[in-house]
Design an enzyme around this catalytic site. Structure first.
Site, PDB file in Angstrom:
ATOM      1  N   PHE A  46      28.797  13.456  15.565  1.00  0.00           N
ATOM      2  CA  PHE A  46      29.297  12.439  14.648  1.00  0.00           C
ATOM      3  C   PHE A  46      30.786  12.663  14.381  1.00  0.00           C
ATOM      4  CE2 PHE A  46      30.321  10.920  10.444  1.00  0.00           C
ATOM      5  CZ  PHE A  46      29.744   9.662  10.458  1.00  0.00           C
ATOM      6  N   ASP A 105      34.492  10.788  -7.187  1.00  0.00           N
ATOM      7  CA  ASP A 105      33.838  10.605  -5.916  1.00  0.00           C
ATOM      8  C   ASP A 105      32.522   9.900  -6.211  1.00  0.00           C
ATOM      9  OD1 ASP A 105      33.099  11.102  -3.261  1.00  0.00           O
ATOM     10  OD2 ASP A 105      31.917  12.809  -3.929  1.00  0.00           O
TER      11      ASP A 105
END
Lengths: 368, 1291
Positions: free
Chosen positions: B700, B413
Site C-alpha cells: 500500500f 486528527d
C-alpha cells in the site's frame, strides 16, 4: 529510544507493569482524596458591597476613637524645644559656633535662657536634637566594630576593617573605632531654674537609664571583663581623633565609663532620619507636690563643642514629658481619625451602592 | 539525550585519535579471545553496552550543574551582583552575605536537577542490568548476563518477545525461512512487524547455532543514526565476502516477535546503537505567559535603571550641597574624599545591589515549583484517569501547563482521536448486492449501550466453567439474543480490562469489536457457492478479504513468552525468579495466567474470554518447565481464534482496517491460517486448506491508495491478482466498464454502478470504504511484467517512480468484487467535548487523511457541523476556479457579517452580549489538493480570512506535512494559540508544530505520545484538561506572576524611598538577613501555594460554563495593563508603608533598624493580606500557610534579634524587635498602615464585584445557589450566551 529517554518512559504508563502483574495488585489510578482532587472544603468569600459593608463600618468605628485617643494623648504631652546652634548673630552661641575646631581645647560656653509657660508634671526627658545630620549614611552606619564594643579583646587590638579610616591612630588601635564614635556628640548641657528671686537652681539631670538596658548590659561591654581599671584595659589604644578625652574618661562613675557610658551608647544607636533627637538626660520627678519643671524662667548652659556648620545642621535641646505613646506627635492620631472617617464614608457609599445595585443582583439571583 | 559529557567527548576524541580515518568498523568474534585481558581484545576500542544518560557523576555534579545554571541570564545577573558586592567602593552589603540568595536559588535548582538526574541514572541502571544471553566459550552455551556486559563481537541470543540489547547482526533464527520479526514501535512508533533476514552461511536451518565456529570478520559502517540504512559485509577467512544491509540488523530497543529465538553478533553497543543515536531529549517550550513575563522583567530592569539613576544623581547632588565636608561623610581608608561625581557613579552600582530584588529572580524558581505542583494535580486528576488502560494523563512538557488555558484553535486528527480507531466490519456489497449485517449492528449497539451494572453481573457469569462457545453463541443469537448480547458485552468489557497496558502493543486484532456476526443472507449465498461450484464472486470476495493484506499470524506460544513490561523499567533482572515464587506463594497465579485460552480437541471453542482459575494454576507451573524455558510471565493479550491446528493463532495487523476485514472473512469461514513470505494458506468454510503461492505483493502507498497481492491458485494454477483500495483508486481502473458498451460488460457495469451507490451510502453513514477487485493474469503477461518489476526493483535511479509505474501497469482492468464498509466508532462524549470547546471560544478544525464524504459524516455526527450550518466545500484541481470561489465566498461573507453593523473587532469576549443575532454559522470543507493551492502565496491571505469566518473547518485527504503546515499557517498568520491533538505517527508533525501538542495514546503506537506535550487517552479528556486544568493553571500562574512582580516592587520601593532620607547613600533600614529571609521564607510560600492551589471557580462550574475559558484566551489574567496596575499599586503601597511610619517617627529618637522593623512588619502584612484579597477560596492549606508565614516572621525575627549581638556587623538588630513589640505604637502603626495600603485595592475589588461583576464572579455566585437553582441559572446564562456568541466565529 526506550533505553534512555527517561521522561518518555517514565510517563508512558508502564511503570507498574502491564496487565499481567500490575492491574491486579496496584493500578495507577490516582487517589481519590480531597486534596489530590482539589476538593478540599474551602471558604469562598465574595467581595461585594453587601458582604464587606460591616467591615468598613467596623474599621471606621474603631479607628475614629483610637485616633481621638491618640490625638488627645499627644496634646497632653508637654514639649519645649530650643535651638542653640547659634547661626543668628543675636544668638548667645553665635561666637561659639563661629570659631570652631574639633581640636580646640578650651571649651566655648554660652547661656540661653527661656521661659516655660506650662509646668511639666511628670518625668521630663531632655533630648539634644540634631538636624541635617545623616547618621544613616551607609558608610557612616557601618563604620563601627560591634565586637570591639562588646568587649572583645581581639577586636580591641585589631578593630574591624569597617572602621577605616578611623581604625588606627599612630599605629595604635582606636577604641572605640569608626566614624560613629569619632563624631560623638560632645556638647554639655546644664539646666538651671531661675527662681523668681533671681537665684539659679541647678536642676539635677539623671544620666543613668537613658540607654536601652539591653544595650548597656549585653551589647556594650568593656573589655577586660570585670577589671575595674579601665585605664589599664585601654592602655594600648588610642582615643578617637575628634575626642578630647579617651574612652575611659567619659565619666567618673565606673559603671558608666568606657564602652558602657550611656551617652556613648545612645550615640552609637544611629538615628534613622537626618533630623533626630537623642535622649540626653532624665529629670526625675522627686515629689508629688511640685511639678518637675514648674512654670518659669530657665537658663541653659551649653558647653559648645560640637560643630554643625559644615553641614548646615541645627542643634536643639528638647524638654518633653512622655506618655505611653512616646513623645509628642499628633500625626498618628490625625491619621487614625482620617482613615476612620474615610472608611466610614466608604461604608456609607457602599451602603448606597448596595441598595441600588447589590439588591438588584441578589433579587435577580433569587427570582430566577 | 543530546547532552554529551565532556569526558565522553574527550574519550571519543582520544579513540578517534587512535584509529584515524577509518570509515568502517571491523568486528571479529570475541570468543577466541575470551580469556585474554581487556587490552588484548580485538574489539577493545568499542564502547560497552552500558548506557549512561545521566549528565552528572557524583564528583562532577556541583561544577557541572553550576556551569549549566549559569547559562541562565537571571543567574548570571545575580552572580554578577554578588561579585559586584566584593568591589569595596560599591558594595552595599557584606559581600559574603550578599551571596546567600543566589546560593540558595542555585542550590534549589541543583537539588531539582540532581533528583531528575538520579531518576535517569536509576532507569539506566535498570536497563543495564536487564538480563540477556551471551555465548560463552567456556561453557559452550548461551549464559545469562546483563545488558551492560554485552560487548561488540559478542554473540547474543534473543528470544521471542524479548527486547534486543544492542544492534545485532542476525546470523541465526529458529525460523525455517531464516527470518526474524521485529517490532519497532519503541523506535518509530510503527506497530507493524519488520522482517529481518539472516546473513546466509553461518548457521544451518534447524540446527543450533554454533558461534564458536564463527571465524569471519564483520565489516560495517561506523555508527550513525539512520534507522533505515546499514551496510557492510562479512569476510570469511578465505576472503569470500557476503554483503548485508539493514534487513539483517536487529536494532536495540526493538522486540523480537514471532520468532522463537534469534542470534547474532553484536556490532554496535550502548550509545553507538542506532536507537540511542536517534534519541533526542525532552523539548523545552516557552509558554505564552513566560514570554510576556520576560518583557515585563525587562520593564523591571528599566525601572531599576531609573531608580538607580535617581540614586546616583541624588547622591552626587546631595554631596555637592554641602559647603564643606560634614563629619558624617566617611573618607576612604587613606583619609581622602571621593569627588561627588565619582561617588555618584559608584552609587549607581551600589543601588543596583541594594535594589536587585526588583528583578524577581525567585520568580523563576517559584514558577518552576508552581508548575511542578500544577502538573502534580493534573496527573492526579481521577477524572482524567483511564480505567481501561490504567493510565493517567501524562504531562510531558513540564513548562507549558498554563498554555492549556489560552488555546484558541484546536486542530484534531479524526481517526483514533475523534473515533475509537477500532474498526468494525459493518456492511459489505458483493456484486452489487448490499448486505447490511443487521444482527451485527444490533450487537454493536448493545456493546455501546452496555452499562456498568450489567457488566458486573455478567462478568461473574462468564466465570462459570461451562460457557456458550462462540459458535454456539452465533447460532443461538436469534433464540436468546439477550443472553448472547450480554455475553459479548461482558467479554468486551473484560477484554478492555485485560488489555490494560497492552494497548500500545499494537493489538489491532482487538477481539470483540472485530468479531462479526455474519449476515444470514450472505452466509447462505456463500454456503450455496461452496456447496456447488467451489468458485464464484462470493468466494473470491472473501478470499480477497483473507489474502489481500499484510496481516501476520503469531502463535499463542510465542505470545506467551512475552516478557512483561517491555516498555517499562520493571524487569528487575534476577529477581524474576523470586517474584514468581512469591506470586505462586500468594496464589496469584491467576494474574499470570489470565487470558490463556485453550481449545480442547473435539470440543467446540470455549469462550475465549473466560478465565478458569483452577486450571490456570496448573498450567502456570507447567509453563515454567516449558520447553521454551523462558521467563514466563505470560501476559498474552491477543485474542485467540480457534483454529483447526492444536495451536491458536492471533492476527497482527498493520492497520485496524485489515484486522477488521480478516476477522470478517473469518466469520464467514475464510480463515487465513498461515502466511510465509511465499505462501498464504486459507482455510475454507468446508475445512479445506487452500495454499496460495504468493508471487508478488504491491504494498500500500498513499499515492496509489491500494494494495495488491498476486497469487497462484493452488487448484486452477491461475495467476490471480487481488486488489483492495480506496474506491476511487479501484473504480477508475475497472476494465473499461464505463466506456465499453458491449454486452459482456453491461453486467459488470451494473455491478459497478450499484457498488458505487452502496459506497456512497456507506460514506454518508460515516463508514470507511474499501473496494475489492480481482484480476486474472495470464502466464505470459505476468512473466513479462515480472521481468519489468525485477528491473525496477534493482534499479538505482528513479527506483520509486519505476516501481510505481510497474504497479500502475499491472493494476488495471480489474473485475470488481465488492466493497466493504467499516465503521470507526466515535469515541464517547466527542460531540459534547467539541461543543464545549466551541462554547469556550475555541475554533475546532479537523484534519484527516480520510475522504471528504466520510469526514463530513463524522463531522456531522460529532457536532462539528450542524445541519443548519452553511457548508462550503472546496474540492477542485484548478487554481483559478478555487480562487474565484474563495473570492466569491469571502465577498458574500463580508456582506453578511458587516450588515448587522457589528464590527468584528469589537466582538470580543466582553461584548458577547452585543454581538449580532443569528447568522448562519459557516463550515468549510477543503481537500488536500485544494488546500495546497489555498496555502500558496497568492491565495493564503484570502484563505486565512475565509477561515476566520468559519465556525468549523474540515480538511480531508491531507498529508501529515500538510497538517503541520496548516497549523503553522494559522499560528503565524492569526497569532493565536494553537493546540493539536492526534494519535498516530501521521500527527506527529502537527503535534510538534502547534503551541500545545496533545497525544492520544490509543491504537497506533506511542509516536504521537512521544512527540506530544500532554498525553491523554480519550478525546473527551480534552474538555477537562483545557476547560478546568488549563483554566486553573492559567489563572493561577498569571495571578502569581503578577503578584510576584508586585511583591518585589512593593518591598524594594521601601528601600528606595528611604534613600531620599539618607542622602542616597544606599543604606538599608532593614537588616540584610531579614531582607533575605523576607523573600525566602516569609513571603515565598503563600504565592507558591496560590499558584498551585488557587481555585476561583470550581471544576463543575467551569465545565458547565465553558464561556469562562475565554478569559485565558484573551489573556485577561495577565495583560500589560494588569502588570502596570500591579506596579502602580506596589508603588502606592510602598509609599504608604514607608511614609506612615516615617511621619510617625519623624523627629523622634528612633534608630535605623528600629525604624525599619515596623516597615518590614507592615510590608509583610500588606503583602500577605494583598494575597489574601486575591485568594478566592480558602482551604486549610491556605490558612496554615498564610498564618504560618506570619508566625514564622515573628518567631524568626524575634529569635534573630535576641541572638544576634554582633553577628552581622553593619547592623545591630539586637533586641530591636522585642523593644518594638513592647511598644503600643508599633501595633498602631502596623494596623493603620496595613489598612491604608490595602484600602484602594479592597475597595476596587468590592466595587467591581458589585457594579460590574466579571463572568467569573457571577459564576462564583452561582456556586452558592442550590443545585437546582444553579442548573436553571446556568441554562439561562448559556441560552443568553448562545444567541450572542455562536454566530460570531471571529470573536
Amino acid at each position: 529510544m526506550m533505553a534512555s529517554s527517561y521522561s518518555a518512559k517514565e510517563e508512558d504508563g508502564h511503570h507498574s507493569g502491564p496487565a499481567g502483574l500490575g492491574a491486579a495488585t496496584r493500578t495507577r489510578k490516582p487517589d481519590n482524596t480531597a486534596f489530590k482532587q482539589q476538593r478540599l472544603p474551602a471558604w469562598q468569600p465574595i467581595l461585594t458591597a453587601g458582604t464587606v459593608l460591616p467591615a468598613f463600618f467596623i474599621i471606621g468605628l474603631i479607628f475614629i476613637p483610637i485616633g481621638i485617643g491618640l490625638y488627645v494623648t499627644s496634646n497632653n504631652i508637654n514639649e519645649f524645644e530650643i535651638d542653640y546652634t547659634g547661626t543668628d548673630m543675636s544668638s548667645p552661641c553665635f561666637n561659639c559656633s563661629q570659631n570652631f575646631s574639633w581640636n580646640s581645647t578650651t571649651p566655648c560656653k554660652c547661656v540661653l535662657s527661656f521661659y516655660l509657660d506650662q509646668p511639666f508634671e511628670s518625668n521630663v526627658f531632655m533630648y539634644y536634637g540634631l538636624s541635617n545630620f545623616y547618621q544613616n549614611h551607609r558608610r557612616y552606619v557601618k563604620s563601627r566594630d560591634d565586637s570591639q564594643l562588646n568587649g572583645d579583646e581581639r577586636s580591641l587590638k585589631e578593630p574591624s576593617k569597617e572602621c577605616e579610616p578611623y581604625r588606627t591612630n599612630e599605629n595604635k588601635p582606636i577604641a572605640p573605632c569608626g566614624a560613629i564614635a569619632n563624631s560623638m556628640f560632645n556638647d554639655t548641657l546644664d539646666l538651671f531654674y531661675i527662681n523668681p528671686s533671681g537665684s539659679k537652681t541647678q536642676i539635677p539631670l539623671n544620666k543613668k537609664g537613658i540607654a536601652w538596658s539591653t544595650d548597656k548590659r549585653v551589647k556594650f561591654r568593656n573589655p577586660g571583663g570585670s577589671n575595674p581599671n579601665l585605664t589599664a584595659v585601654f592602655k594600648d589604644t588610642a582615643k578617637p581623633v575628634n575626642w578630647h578625652k579617651p574612652v575611659y574618661e567619659l565619666d567618673s562613675e565606673a559603671d558608666n565609663n568606657g564602652f558602657i557610658n550611656e551617652d556613648f551608647i545612645v550615640w552609637m544607636r544611629t538615628a534613622a532620619l537626618p533630623t533626630f533627637r537623642k535622649l540626653y538626660r532624665i529629670i526625675q520627678k522627686n515629689n508629688n507636690m511640685t511639678p518637675t519643671l514648674p512654670r518659669g524662667n530657665y537658663s541653659l548652659e551649653v558647653t559648645y563643642n560640637y560643630p554643625v556648620r559644615s553641614f548646615e545642621g541645627r542643634k536643639r535641646v528638647i524638654l518633653s514629658t512622655i506618655s505611653w505613646m512616646g513623645g509628642k506627635n499628633p500625626f498618628l492620631g490625625i491619621a487614625y481619625m482620617t482613615v476612620g472617617s474615610i472608611c466610614f464614608f466608604l461604608g456609607v457609599v457602599l451602603l448606597f451602592i448596595h441598595h441600588k445595585y447589590g439588591n438588584r443582583n441578589n433579587s435577580s439571583d433569587i427570582a430566577s | 539525550m543530546t547532552w554529551t559529557n565532556p569526558l565522553t567527548l574527550l574519550r571519543q576524541g582520544w579513540t578517534r585519535h587512535w584509529n584515524p580515518e577509518r570509515p568502517v568498523r571491523t568486528v571479529v568474534s570475541n570468543l577466541p579471545f575470551e580469556d585474554l585481558k581487556k587490552r588484548e581484545q580485538p574489539n577493545r576500542q568499542y564502547e560497552g553496552n552500558a548506557i549512561k544518560t545521566n549528565k552528572y557523576r557524583l564528583w562532577s555534579f556541583i561544577p557541572m550543574n553550576l556551569f549549566e545554571q549559569f547559562h541562565r541570564m537571571a543567574n548570571i545577573y545575580f552572580v554578577g551582583l554578588a561579585i559586584l558586592n566584593f568591589v569595596p567602593v560599591v558594595n552595599a552589603f557584606q559581600p559574603e552575605v550578599a551571596l546567600i540568595p543566589i546560593c540558595i536559588i542555585l542550590a534549589l535548582t541543583a537539588v531539582k536537577d540532581g533528583w531528575e538526574d538520579f531518576r535517569r541514572y536509576q532507569t539506566d541502571q535498570q536497563l543495564n542490568n536487564t538480563p540477556c544471553f551471551i555465548f560463552s566459550r567456556k561453557q559452550m552455551c548461551f549464559v545469562e548476563r546483563r545488558w551492560k556486559d554485552v560487548r561488540v563481537g559478542d554473540f547474543v541470543r534473543v528470544l521471542s518477545n524479548e527486547i534486543i540489547p544492542a544492534d545485532i547482526l542476525l546470523l541465526h533464527t529458529s525460523d525455517p525461512n531464516g527470518v526474524c520479526h521485529m517490532e519497532t514501535s519503541n523506535l518509530d512508533g510503527e506497530t507493524s512487524l519488520k522482517q529481518r533476514k539472516v546473513v546466509p552461511g553461518f548457521s544451518t536451518l534447524g540446527e543450533p547455532f554454533q558461534p564458536h565456529t564463527f571465524d569471519s570478520t564483520v565489516v560495517c559502517e561506523n555508527p550513525n543514526n539512520n534507522l533505515n540504512l546499514f551496510k557492510g559485509y562479512v569476510e570469511r577467512p578465505d576472503k569470500r565476502r557476503t554483503g548485508f544491509g539493514i534487513d539483517s540488523l536487529l536494532l536495540r530497543g526493538c522486540m523480537v516477535r514471532n520468532t522463537d529465538d534469534a542470534a547474532g553478533i553484536v556490532v554496535y553497543t550502548g550509545h553507538e546503537t542506532k536507537s540511542m543515536l536517534n534519541n533526542s531529549g525532552p523539548r523545552y517550550k516557552r509558554s505564552k505567559i513566560e514570554r510576556k513575563m520576560n518583557t515585563d522583567v525587562l520593564f523591571c530592569v528599566v525601572l531599576l535603571f531609573f531608580m538607580c539613576l535617581i540614586g546616583a544623581l541624588g547622591h552626587a547632588i546631595w554631596l555637592e550641597s554641602f559647603p564643606s565636608i560634614p563629619s558624617y561623610i566617611v573618607p576612604d581608608s587613606n583619609g581622602n574624599y571621593t569627588p561627588s561625581v565619582l561617588s555618584g557613579f559608584y552609587m549607581f552600582f551600589t543601588m543596583i545591589i541594594l535594589l536587585q530584588v526588583m528583578i524577581p529572580v525567585s520568580l523563576y524558581v517559584s514558577i518552576e515549583l508552581v508548575k511542578m505542583g500544577q502538573i502534580f494535580f493534573i496527573t492526579q486528576d481521577v477524572e482524567l484517569y483511564d480505567e481501561e488502560l490504567d493510565r493517567r494523563v501524562q504531562c510531558r512538557a513540564l513548562n507549558i501547563t498554563e498554555d492549556l488555558g489560552q488555546i484558541q484553535y484546536v486542530f484534531s486528527d479524526k481517526t483514533g482521536t475523534l473515533t475509537e480507531n477500532k474498526m468494525v466490519f459493518r456492511r459489505c456489497s458483493i456484486m452489487g448486492t448490499e448486505y447490511c449485517h443487521e444482527e451485527n449492528a444490533a450487537r454493536l449497539a448493545v456493546i455501546n449501550g452496555a452499562n456498568e451494572e450489567e457488566e458486573v453481573t455478567i462478568y461473574q457469569q462468564t466465570k462459570l466453567p461451562s460457557l456458550f462457545p462462540l459458535e454456539e453463541l452465533q447460532d443461538i443469537h436469534t433464540g436468546d439474543e439477550n443472553q448472547a448480547n450480554a455475553q459479548v458485552t461482558a467479554a468486551n468489557q473484560r477484554r478492555s480490562r485485560e488489555a490494560a497496558g497492552a494497548q500500545s502493543d499494537m493489538a489491532f486484532s482487538s477481539p470483540l469489536e472485530t468479531v462479526v456476526v455474519p449476515d444470514r443472507k450472505l452466509m447462505l449465498e456463500v454456503d450455496r457457492e461452496m456447496a456447488s461450484i467451489q468458485t464464484g464472486p462470493y468466494l473470491d470476495f472473501f478470499l480477497a478479504l483473507a489474502v489481500c493484506n499484510t496481516v501476520l499470524l503469531s502463535s499463542v506460544t510465542a505470545q506467551r513468552q512475552r516478557v512483561k513490561g517491555r516498555r517499562s523499567s520493571s524487569y528487575s533482572g534476577g529477581s524474576f525468579h523470586n517474584m514468581r515464587q512469591w506470586f505462586r506463594k500468594c496464589g496469584l497465579g491467576k494474574v499470570f495466567t489470565s487470558m490463556r485460552f485453550f481449545k480442547r480437541r473435539g470440543e467446540t471453542l470455549r469462550d475465549p474470554f473466560s478465565i478458569d482459575e483452577d486450571e490456570s494454576d496448573g498450567f502456570h507451573s507447567s509453563d515454567v518447565s516449558d520447553a521454551t524455558g523462558q521467563k514466563d510471565i505470560s501476559s498474552e493479550r491477543k485474542v485467540k481464534s480457534g483454529l483447526s491446528g492444536s495451536e491458536e493463532m492471533c492476527y497482527e495487523a498493520h492497520s485496524p482496517d485489515e484486522a477488521a476485514l480478516i476477522h470478517a472473512a473469518k466469520a464467514y469461514g475464510f480463515t487465513m491460517v498461515e502466511r510465509t513470505p511465499h505462501y498464504v494458506t486459507v482455510k475454507l468454510p468446508d475445512g479445506a486448506l487452500l495454499k496460495f503461492e504468493v508471487l508478488d505483493i504491491l504494498t500500500f502507498d498513499s499515492t496509489r491508495r491500494r494494495m495488491s497481492i498476486i497469487v497462484r491458485h493452488p487448484h486452477t494454477k491461475e495467476i490471480i491478482m487481488y486488489t483492495k483500495g480506496a474506491d476511487s483508486a479501484i473504480m477508475e481502473r475497472l476494465g473499461n466498464v464505463f466506456t465499453d458498451m458491449s454486452q459482456v460488460y453491461s453486467e459488470a457495469k451494473q455491478t459497478a454502478v450499484k457498488t458505487q451507490r452502496d459506497l456512497d451510502m456507506y460514506a454518508r453513514n460515516g463508514l470507511r470504504t474499501l473496494c475489492f477487485a480481482k484480476k486474472v493474469i495470464s502466464e505470459q503477461e505476468f512473466r513479462a511484467w515480472s521481468a519489468l518489476r525485477q528491473e525496477a526493483l534493482s534499479a538505482i535511479d528513479e527506483k520509486e517512480e519505476r516501481l510505481m509505474e510497474t504497479a500502475n501497469f499491472i493494476e488495471s482492468s480489474f473485475t470488481l468484487l465488492g466493497a466493504t464498509g467499516i465503521e470507526d466508532r466515535l469515541q464517547e462524549s466527542v460531540p459534547e467535548t467539541i461543543q464545549a470547546l466551541r462554547r469556550a471560544g475555541m475554533q475546532v478544525w479537523v484534519l484527516t487523511g480520510d475522504k471528504p464524504e466520510t469526514a463530513i459524516n463524522i463531522a456531522y455526527s460529532c457536532k462539528l457541523l450542524e445541519h443548519e450550518d452553511l457548508v462550503f466545500t472546496f474540492s477542485t484541481n484548478r487554481k483559478s476556479v478555487f480562487k474565484m470561489r474563495v473570492e466569491d465566498t469571502l465577498g458574500e461573507l463580508r456582506r453578511s457579517t458587516l450588515s448587522p453593523g457589528a464590527d468584528p473587532q469589537f466582538r470580543g469576549y466582553s461584548s458577547a452580549f452585543t454581538g449580532p443575532l443569528m447568522e448562519p454559522s459557516i463550515g468549510l470543507v477543503i481537500d488536500g489538493s485544494t488546500l495546497s493551492m489555498a496555502m500558496s502565496d497568492e491565495l493564503v491571505e484570502q484563505f486565512v480570512e475565509l477561515c476566520k469566518h468559519c465556525r468549523a473547518v474540515l480538511c480531508c485527504r491531507v498529508t501529515p506535512l500538510q497538517k503541520s503546515a496548516v497549523v503553522k499557517l494559522i499560528r503565524q498568520k492569526l497569532r493565536v494559540m494553537t493546540l493539536a491533538v492526534g494519535d498516530g505517527a501521521n500527527d506527529v508533525n502537527m503535534i510538534q508544530a502547534a503551541d500545545v501538542g496533545i497525544g492520544v495514546s490509543g491504537q497506533e503506537g506511542m509516536q504521537a505520545v512521544m512527540a506530544s506535550d500532554f498525553a491523554i487517552t480519550r478525546f473527551k479528556h480534552l474538555q477537562r484538561l483545557l476547560l478546568v486544568h488549563g483554566h486553573w493553571c492559567y489563572s493561577r500562574l498569571a495571578n502569581m506572576v503578577i503578584y510576584f512582580f508586585y511583591k518585589n516592587v512593593a518591598y524594594v520601593n521601601l528601600l528606595f524611598w528611604y534613600q531620599f532620607f539618607c542622602g542616597f547613600s544606599a543604606t538599608a533600614m532593614i537588616d540584610y538577613w531579614l531582607m533575605i529571609f523576607f523573600n525566602l521564607f516569609f513571603t515565598s510560600a503563600p504565592p507558591i501555594m496560590f499558584g498551585i492551589m488557587e481555585k476561583e471557580v470550581s471544576d463543575s462550574t467551569l465545565l458547565s460554563l465553558p464561556e469562562l475559558y475565554k478569559r485565558g484566551q484573551h489573556s485577561e489574567g495577565y495583560r500589560r495593563s494588569t502588570f502596570w496596575i500591579a506596579i502602580l499599586d506596589a508603588f502606592y503601597q510602598s509609599l504608604v508603608c514607608f511614609f506612615i511610619p516615617y511621619w510617625t517617627y519623624n523627629g523622634s529618637d528612633i534608630g535605623i533598624f528600629a525604624f525599619g522593623t515596623p516597615m518590614n512588619t507592615v510590608s509583610l502584612f500588606t503583602i500577605i493580606l494583598h494575597l489574601a484579597i486575591e485568594i478566592k477560596s480558602w482551604t486549610v492549606v491556605h490558612w496554615v500557610i498564610m498564618i504560618g508565614s506570619v508566625l514564622v516572621y515573628f518567631i524568626v525575627t524575634l529569635a534573630y534579634s535576641a541572638i544576634c549581638i554582633s553577628c552581622n556587623p553593619p547592623s545591630d538588630p539586637y533586641w530591636i524587635m522585642h523593644k518594638q513589640m513592647a511598644d503600643p505604637m508599633f501595633y498602631l502603626v502596623c494596623i493603620l498602615t496595613t489598612v491604608v495600603a490595602l484600602l484602594p485595592r479592597y475597595t476596587l475589588h468590592v466595587l467591581r464585584g458589585t457594579l460590574a461583576p466579571s463572568p467569573h464572579l457571577r459564576a462564583r455566585q452561582l456556586e452558592r445557589l442550590s443545585p437546582s437553582h444553579r442548573e436553571q441559572r446556568i441554562r439561562e446564562w448559556r441560552g443568553l450566551r448562545d444567541t450572542c456568541i455562536s454566530p460570531s466565529p471571529s470573536a
